[in-house]
Motif scaffolding. Sequence first.
Motif, PDB file in Angstrom:
ATOM      1  N   ARG A 112     -12.745  72.927  39.361  1.00 47.67           N
ATOM      2  CA  ARG A 112     -13.277  71.670  38.813  1.00 47.67           C
ATOM      3  C   ARG A 112     -14.139  71.875  37.566  1.00 47.67           C
ATOM      4  O   ARG A 112     -14.146  71.034  36.674  1.00 47.67           O
ATOM      5  CB  ARG A 112     -14.080  70.931  39.890  1.00 47.67           C
ATOM      6  CG  ARG A 112     -13.214  70.229  40.924  1.00 47.67           C
ATOM      7  CD  ARG A 112     -14.056  69.699  42.076  1.00 47.67           C
ATOM      8  NE  ARG A 112     -15.066  68.752  41.642  1.00 47.67           N
ATOM      9  CZ  ARG A 112     -14.893  67.431  41.541  1.00 47.67           C
ATOM     10  NH1 ARG A 112     -13.711  66.909  41.838  1.00 47.67           N
ATOM     11  NH2 ARG A 112     -15.867  66.641  41.168  1.00 47.67           N
ATOM     12  N   PHE A 116     -13.588  69.700  34.198  1.00 53.59           N
ATOM     13  CA  PHE A 116     -14.624  68.755  33.763  1.00 53.59           C
ATOM     14  C   PHE A 116     -15.835  69.507  33.188  1.00 53.59           C
ATOM     15  O   PHE A 116     -16.944  69.417  33.721  1.00 53.59           O
ATOM     16  CB  PHE A 116     -15.045  67.859  34.938  1.00 53.59           C
ATOM     17  CG  PHE A 116     -13.886  67.198  35.631  1.00 53.59           C
ATOM     18  CD1 PHE A 116     -13.142  66.216  34.988  1.00 53.59           C
ATOM     19  CD2 PHE A 116     -13.525  67.578  36.908  1.00 53.59           C
ATOM     20  CE1 PHE A 116     -12.066  65.613  35.615  1.00 53.59           C
ATOM     21  CE2 PHE A 116     -12.443  66.974  37.550  1.00 53.59           C
ATOM     22  CZ  PHE A 116     -11.706  65.993  36.889  1.00 53.59           C
ATOM     23  N   ASN A 119     -19.575  67.968  32.370  1.00 52.06           N
ATOM     24  CA  ASN A 119     -20.697  67.747  33.292  1.00 52.06           C
ATOM     25  C   ASN A 119     -20.839  68.812  34.371  1.00 52.06           C
ATOM     26  O   ASN A 119     -21.881  68.890  35.012  1.00 52.06           O
ATOM     27  CB  ASN A 119     -20.583  66.365  33.962  1.00 52.06           C
ATOM     28  CG  ASN A 119     -19.509  66.310  35.038  1.00 52.06           C
ATOM     29  OD1 ASN A 119     -18.354  66.620  34.784  1.00 52.06           O
ATOM     30  ND2 ASN A 119     -19.894  65.909  36.236  1.00 52.06           N
ATOM     31  N   LEU A 120     -19.821  69.644  34.582  1.00 51.18           N
ATOM     32  CA  LEU A 120     -19.920  70.690  35.597  1.00 51.18           C
ATOM     33  C   LEU A 120     -20.108  72.051  34.928  1.00 51.18           C
ATOM     34  O   LEU A 120     -19.274  72.473  34.119  1.00 51.18           O
ATOM     35  CB  LEU A 120     -18.679  70.716  36.483  1.00 51.18           C
ATOM     36  CG  LEU A 120     -18.525  69.551  37.476  1.00 51.18           C
ATOM     37  CD1 LEU A 120     -17.298  69.748  38.342  1.00 51.18           C
ATOM     38  CD2 LEU A 120     -19.765  69.400  38.345  1.00 51.18           C
ATOM     39  N   ALA A 152     -24.432  71.198  38.076  1.00 53.32           N
ATOM     40  CA  ALA A 152     -23.998  70.108  37.214  1.00 53.32           C
ATOM     41  C   ALA A 152     -25.061  69.792  36.176  1.00 53.32           C
ATOM     42  O   ALA A 152     -26.260  69.946  36.416  1.00 53.32           O
ATOM     43  CB  ALA A 152     -23.690  68.856  38.042  1.00 53.32           C
ATOM     44  N   ALA A 244     -23.238  57.873  38.881  1.00 52.26           N
ATOM     45  CA  ALA A 244     -22.544  59.131  38.626  1.00 52.26           C
ATOM     46  C   ALA A 244     -21.123  59.096  39.172  1.00 52.26           C
ATOM     47  O   ALA A 244     -20.206  59.680  38.583  1.00 52.26           O
ATOM     48  CB  ALA A 244     -23.319  60.290  39.242  1.00 52.26           C
ATOM     49  N   GLN A 248     -17.756  59.874  36.965  1.00 45.46           N
ATOM     50  CA  GLN A 248     -16.793  60.897  37.335  1.00 45.46           C
ATOM     51  C   GLN A 248     -15.403  60.306  37.535  1.00 45.46           C
ATOM     52  O   GLN A 248     -14.397  60.953  37.234  1.00 45.46           O
ATOM     53  CB  GLN A 248     -17.251  61.636  38.596  1.00 45.46           C
ATOM     54  CG  GLN A 248     -16.361  62.795  39.009  1.00 45.46           C
ATOM     55  CD  GLN A 248     -16.271  63.892  37.964  1.00 45.46           C
ATOM     56  OE1 GLN A 248     -17.083  63.970  37.053  1.00 45.46           O
ATOM     57  NE2 GLN A 248     -15.279  64.751  38.099  1.00 45.46           N
ATOM     58  N   ARG A 251     -13.802  60.229  34.219  1.00 43.07           N
ATOM     59  CA  ARG A 251     -13.380  61.569  33.800  1.00 43.07           C
ATOM     60  C   ARG A 251     -12.070  61.969  34.481  1.00 43.07           C
ATOM     61  O   ARG A 251     -11.191  62.575  33.853  1.00 43.07           O
ATOM     62  CB  ARG A 251     -14.465  62.595  34.144  1.00 43.07           C
ATOM     63  CG  ARG A 251     -15.763  62.431  33.371  1.00 43.07           C
ATOM     64  CD  ARG A 251     -16.718  63.583  33.658  1.00 43.07           C
ATOM     65  NE  ARG A 251     -18.058  63.267  33.179  1.00 43.07           N
ATOM     66  CZ  ARG A 251     -19.056  62.878  33.945  1.00 43.07           C
ATOM     67  NH1 ARG A 251     -18.874  62.771  35.261  1.00 43.07           N
ATOM     68  NH2 ARG A 251     -20.241  62.596  33.427  1.00 43.07           N
TER      69      ARG A 251
END
Length: 267
Positions: A112, A116, A119-120, A152, A244, A248, A251
């Motif tokens: 993940r 992404f 944000n990660l 994150a 949030a 997500q 995204r």
Amino acid sequence: MRRVAFGLLFLNGCKVVDAPEDLEALMVFGFENYNRNGDDYLAAMGDNLLPQVDDQYDAIAEGYRIDSLTQEQIEAAGVEGADVTEVFGAMGALTYRHPVNDILGPILAPNRAELFPENLVEYTVLEEFEGDRDCFAARTCDRYDFTFEEVANVGLLGNSTRTVQTSIRWVYPTVGEPYAVSIGLCPDGIGFNTNILVVHQQYNLSVVYPYGDVARRVEAFWVDAEVIGMDVPDHYAVDQAVGAMAAQGERIDDYLDEATGVSTEPQ
């Protein structure tokens, strides 16, 4: 890290289950009864929940206050030695541009952080307990349990670090298509590299279900937190979690738009 027991079996066999009627209590009911044997409790939750989500979608998408969790309910979900009076809750909803099976791909992806990176910072699956992501995606197993650790980027709050024991199950209602229900247990809280917010513990329950040609998600968050040096509402942290979730979701849709070349606008 507090012990979290997912292998709880409370009942055997099939029985008629009476789920609450009111929206504020339904997600609590699903959380408390997630680990009961069989689909009866989650299917009963879905039967009462999903029509109400569709009817009140706009209000829920903005953030909808729900019942708090008690210590007894947290322990019923599998957290041993929960130490809390109550944990404030709220729910949100979003409609994706892709169907359920496509959505579950990036949600369960072990890489993940690569998918992404905005944000990660880090994402690691630490342990798998039951099933695996491939058999779950193929519906050859009905449940997948695992623990992940995540770092994150959360903007003004800096980086957050949390370890979450997660389970996701297929639920097969009497009428309609299967949908996925997942639970996340974070009894040891979330660490930040700033001292603005302290999250002592966090829990969530989500349902991803077919909505026409795409998927819709409804998710509840319960957070035990405090903001240091600021006078903010008790539900501040849980409202942030709902926001949030929506970010997500966008995204995930953007990733799938590029990966599949297909995007379906919800009707």
